[in-house]
Design a protein around this motif. Structure first.
Motif, PDB file in Angstrom:
ATOM      1  N   LEU A 118       2.351 -15.416  -1.257  1.00 58.08           N
ATOM      2  CA  LEU A 118       2.084 -14.492  -0.988  1.00 58.08           C
ATOM      3  C   LEU A 118       3.305 -13.456  -1.305  1.00 58.08           C
ATOM      4  O   LEU A 118       3.966 -12.665  -2.506  1.00 58.08           O
ATOM      5  N   ARG A 119       4.307 -14.181  -0.056  1.00 57.90           N
ATOM      6  CA  ARG A 119       5.712 -13.211  -0.202  1.00 57.90           C
ATOM      7  C   ARG A 119       6.935 -13.497  -1.286  1.00 57.90           C
ATOM      8  O   ARG A 119       7.152 -12.770  -1.207  1.00 57.90           O
ATOM      9  N   LEU A 120       6.729 -14.892  -1.126  1.00 58.04           N
ATOM     10  CA  LEU A 120       7.194 -15.366  -2.523  1.00 58.04           C
ATOM     11  C   LEU A 120       7.080 -14.677  -4.134  1.00 58.04           C
ATOM     12  O   LEU A 120       7.982 -14.364  -4.813  1.00 58.04           O
ATOM     13  N   SER A 121       5.840 -14.351  -3.945  1.00 56.23           N
ATOM     14  CA  SER A 121       5.595 -13.825  -5.114  1.00 56.23           C
ATOM     15  C   SER A 121       5.646 -12.779  -5.529  1.00 56.23           C
ATOM     16  O   SER A 121       5.256 -11.731  -6.346  1.00 56.23           O
ATOM     17  N   GLY A 122       6.311 -11.894  -4.294  1.00 55.94           N
ATOM     18  CA  GLY A 122       6.545 -10.191  -4.201  1.00 55.94           C
ATOM     19  C   GLY A 122       5.040  -9.248  -3.701  1.00 55.94           C
ATOM     20  O   GLY A 122       5.318  -8.300  -3.902  1.00 55.94           O
ATOM     21  N   PHE A 123       4.286  -9.983  -3.089  1.00 52.63           N
ATOM     22  CA  PHE A 123       2.984  -8.672  -3.016  1.00 52.63           C
ATOM     23  C   PHE A 123       3.593  -8.216  -1.936  1.00 52.63           C
ATOM     24  O   PHE A 123       2.668  -6.708  -2.287  1.00 52.63           O
ATOM     25  N   PRO A 124       4.456  -8.362  -0.858  1.00 56.48           N
ATOM     26  CA  PRO A 124       4.538  -7.474  -0.075  1.00 56.48           C
ATOM     27  C   PRO A 124       4.830  -5.584  -0.867  1.00 56.48           C
ATOM     28  O   PRO A 124       4.888  -5.323  -0.515  1.00 56.48           O
ATOM     29  N   LYS A 125       6.054  -6.251  -1.148  1.00 55.34           N
ATOM     30  CA  LYS A 125       6.592  -5.531  -1.717  1.00 55.34           C
ATOM     31  C   LYS A 125       6.028  -3.942  -2.835  1.00 55.34           C
ATOM     32  O   LYS A 125       5.294  -3.080  -3.137  1.00 55.34           O
ATOM     33  N   ARG A 126       4.614  -4.958  -3.723  1.00 57.54           N
ATOM     34  CA  ARG A 126       4.379  -4.871  -4.570  1.00 57.54           C
ATOM     35  C   ARG A 126       2.987  -2.820  -3.759  1.00 57.54           C
ATOM     36  O   ARG A 126       2.759  -2.896  -4.443  1.00 57.54           O
ATOM     37  N   ASN A 127       2.441  -4.681  -3.098  1.00 55.36           N
ATOM     38  CA  ASN A 127       1.217  -3.889  -2.473  1.00 55.36           C
ATOM     39  C   ASN A 127       1.816  -2.402  -1.525  1.00 55.36           C
ATOM     40  O   ASN A 127       0.679  -1.548  -1.635  1.00 55.36           O
ATOM     41  N   ARG A 128       3.380  -2.559  -1.195  1.00 56.00           N
ATOM     42  CA  ARG A 128       3.941  -1.175  -0.644  1.00 56.00           C
ATOM     43  C   ARG A 128       3.943  -0.368  -1.564  1.00 56.00           C
ATOM     44  O   ARG A 128       2.938   1.478  -1.567  1.00 56.00           O
ATOM     45  N   ALA A 129       3.864  -0.147  -3.241  1.00 64.02           N
ATOM     46  CA  ALA A 129       3.922   0.311  -4.061  1.00 64.02           C
ATOM     47  C   ALA A 129       2.264   1.253  -4.150  1.00 64.02           C
ATOM     48  O   ALA A 129       2.487   1.922  -4.551  1.00 64.02           O
ATOM     49  N   GLY A 130       1.702   0.771  -4.081  1.00 65.37           N
ATOM     50  CA  GLY A 130       0.113   0.409  -4.228  1.00 65.37           C
ATOM     51  C   GLY A 130      -0.096   0.864  -3.437  1.00 65.37           C
ATOM     52  O   GLY A 130      -1.150   1.958  -3.383  1.00 65.37           O
ATOM     53  N   ILE A 131       0.204   1.001  -2.574  1.00 62.36           N
ATOM     54  CA  ILE A 131      -0.553   1.370  -0.923  1.00 62.36           C
ATOM     55  C   ILE A 131       0.031   3.094  -1.208  1.00 62.36           C
ATOM     56  O   ILE A 131      -0.940   3.894  -1.109  1.00 62.36           O
ATOM     57  N   VAL A 132       1.002   3.184  -1.150  1.00 64.77           N
ATOM     58  CA  VAL A 132       1.906   4.946  -1.399  1.00 64.77           C
ATOM     59  C   VAL A 132       1.214   5.333  -2.573  1.00 64.77           C
ATOM     60  O   VAL A 132       0.552   6.608  -2.274  1.00 64.77           O
ATOM     61  N   ALA A 133       0.741   4.916  -3.765  1.00 70.73           N
ATOM     62  CA  ALA A 133      -0.199   5.811  -4.920  1.00 70.73           C
ATOM     63  C   ALA A 133      -0.960   6.059  -4.618  1.00 70.73           C
ATOM     64  O   ALA A 133      -1.440   6.511  -4.683  1.00 70.73           O
ATOM     65  N   THR A 134      -2.039   4.852  -3.585  1.00 74.85           N
ATOM     66  CA  THR A 134      -3.573   5.031  -3.577  1.00 74.85           C
ATOM     67  C   THR A 134      -3.423   5.797  -2.363  1.00 74.85           C
ATOM     68  O   THR A 134      -4.725   7.071  -3.423  1.00 74.85           O
ATOM     69  N   LEU A 135      -2.520   5.957  -1.384  1.00 71.21           N
ATOM     70  CA  LEU A 135      -2.359   7.391  -0.967  1.00 71.21           C
ATOM     71  C   LEU A 135      -2.387   8.772  -1.686  1.00 71.21           C
ATOM     72  O   LEU A 135      -2.870   9.419  -0.614  1.00 71.21           O
ATOM     73  N   ALA A 136      -1.696   9.158  -2.587  1.00 69.79           N
ATOM     74  CA  ALA A 136      -1.196  10.507  -2.790  1.00 69.79           C
ATOM     75  C   ALA A 136      -2.911  10.400  -3.783  1.00 69.79           C
ATOM     76  O   ALA A 136      -2.829  11.056  -4.078  1.00 69.79           O
ATOM     77  N   LYS A 137      -2.960   9.137  -4.695  1.00 66.37           N
ATOM     78  CA  LYS A 137      -4.524   9.729  -4.736  1.00 66.37           C
ATOM     79  C   LYS A 137      -5.735  10.492  -4.429  1.00 66.37           C
ATOM     80  O   LYS A 137      -6.230  11.351  -4.269  1.00 66.37           O
ATOM     81  N   LEU A 138      -5.438   9.375  -3.315  1.00 68.43           N
ATOM     82  CA  LEU A 138      -6.486   9.766  -2.079  1.00 68.43           C
ATOM     83  C   LEU A 138      -6.298  11.506  -1.735  1.00 68.43           C
ATOM     84  O   LEU A 138      -7.325  12.343  -1.978  1.00 68.43           O
ATOM     85  N   ASP A 139      -5.010  12.218  -1.760  1.00 61.41           N
ATOM     86  CA  ASP A 139      -4.940  13.276  -1.466  1.00 61.41           C
ATOM     87  C   ASP A 139      -5.634  14.076  -2.438  1.00 61.41           C
ATOM     88  O   ASP A 139      -6.088  15.420  -2.519  1.00 61.41           O
ATOM     89  N   GLU A 140      -5.030  13.784  -3.988  1.00 64.50           N
ATOM     90  CA  GLU A 140      -4.981  14.385  -5.021  1.00 64.50           C
ATOM     91  C   GLU A 140      -6.601  14.384  -5.563  1.00 64.50           C
ATOM     92  O   GLU A 140      -7.395  15.036  -5.996  1.00 64.50           O
ATOM     93  N   LEU A 141      -7.705  13.820  -4.873  1.00 54.19           N
ATOM     94  CA  LEU A 141      -9.255  13.237  -5.133  1.00 54.19           C
ATOM     95  C   LEU A 141      -9.803  15.178  -3.961  1.00 54.19           C
ATOM     96  O   LEU A 141     -10.988  14.930  -4.332  1.00 54.19           O
ATOM     97  N   THR A 142      -8.783  14.125  -2.785  1.00 50.02           N
ATOM     98  CA  THR A 142      -9.572  15.660  -1.402  1.00 50.02           C
ATOM     99  C   THR A 142      -8.740  17.327  -1.666  1.00 50.02           C
ATOM    100  O   THR A 142      -9.569  17.716  -1.767  1.00 50.02           O
ATOM    101  N   THR A 143      -7.683  16.877  -2.527  1.00 53.22           N
ATOM    102  CA  THR A 143      -7.404  18.622  -2.306  1.00 53.22           C
ATOM    103  C   THR A 143      -7.612  19.332  -3.883  1.00 53.22           C
ATOM    104  O   THR A 143      -6.577  20.113  -3.119  1.00 53.22           O
ATOM    105  N   ALA A 144      -7.499  18.309  -4.890  1.00 52.06           N
ATOM    106  CA  ALA A 144      -8.277  19.015  -6.220  1.00 52.06           C
ATOM    107  C   ALA A 144      -8.058  20.648  -6.309  1.00 52.06           C
ATOM    108  O   ALA A 144      -9.411  20.163  -5.674  1.00 52.06           O
TER     109      ALA A 144
END
Length: 144
Positions: A118-144
């Protein structure tokens, strides 16, 4: 922090239970997913997740596939986590703070047998970007 535990937090000006309710509804996962990999909830999923609940998703990451998850942690309004066949866990924590809720999302592969791949395939870095984007979407869904 371990290379196999990726964690990000964001304070969202919404009630912890309202945020938890979105995450506990598998039909809303494609709507909140920031990675672009969660395509649709599978037929037969529970309407609301609970400890031990199983739910499936149609996914796409280079190719389309289906995945089954099992809820392995559940504390109403505070914490929910699920694991799939490979063993890594997606965890959400909700902590009331001044101005809203601190939401922490984690990708936890510390107990996965093939975590080096998983680490050699870049999942930690890819997942960090996805997590940041997911938190932004949760923010949009509840505060829009």
């Amino acid at each position: 922090m371990s290379a196999y535990l990726v964690s990000e937090s964001r304070v969202i000006s919404a009630d912890a239970q309202a945020l938890f309710d979105i995450v506990a509804d598998p039909a809303r996962h494609p709507e909140m997913d920031g990675s672009g990999s969660v395509q649709a909830a599978r037929e037969g999923n529970p309407k609301r997740l609970s400890l031990g609940a199983q739910f499936g998703m149609d996914m796409h990451l280079g190719a389309s596939y289906k995945i089954m998850n099992t809820v392995v942690e559940f504390d109403e309004g505070r914490r929910i986590a699920w694991r799939h066949f490979n063993g890594h866990v997606w965890r959400y924590r909700f902590e009331p703070v001044d101005g809203g809720t601190k939401v922490t999302e984690e990708w936890d592969a510390r107990r996965v047998w093939n975590r080096i791949l998983l680490r050699l395939s870049g999942f930690p870095k890819r997942n960090r970007a996805g997590i940041v984007a997911t938190l932004a979407k949760l923010d949009e869904l509840t505060t829009a």
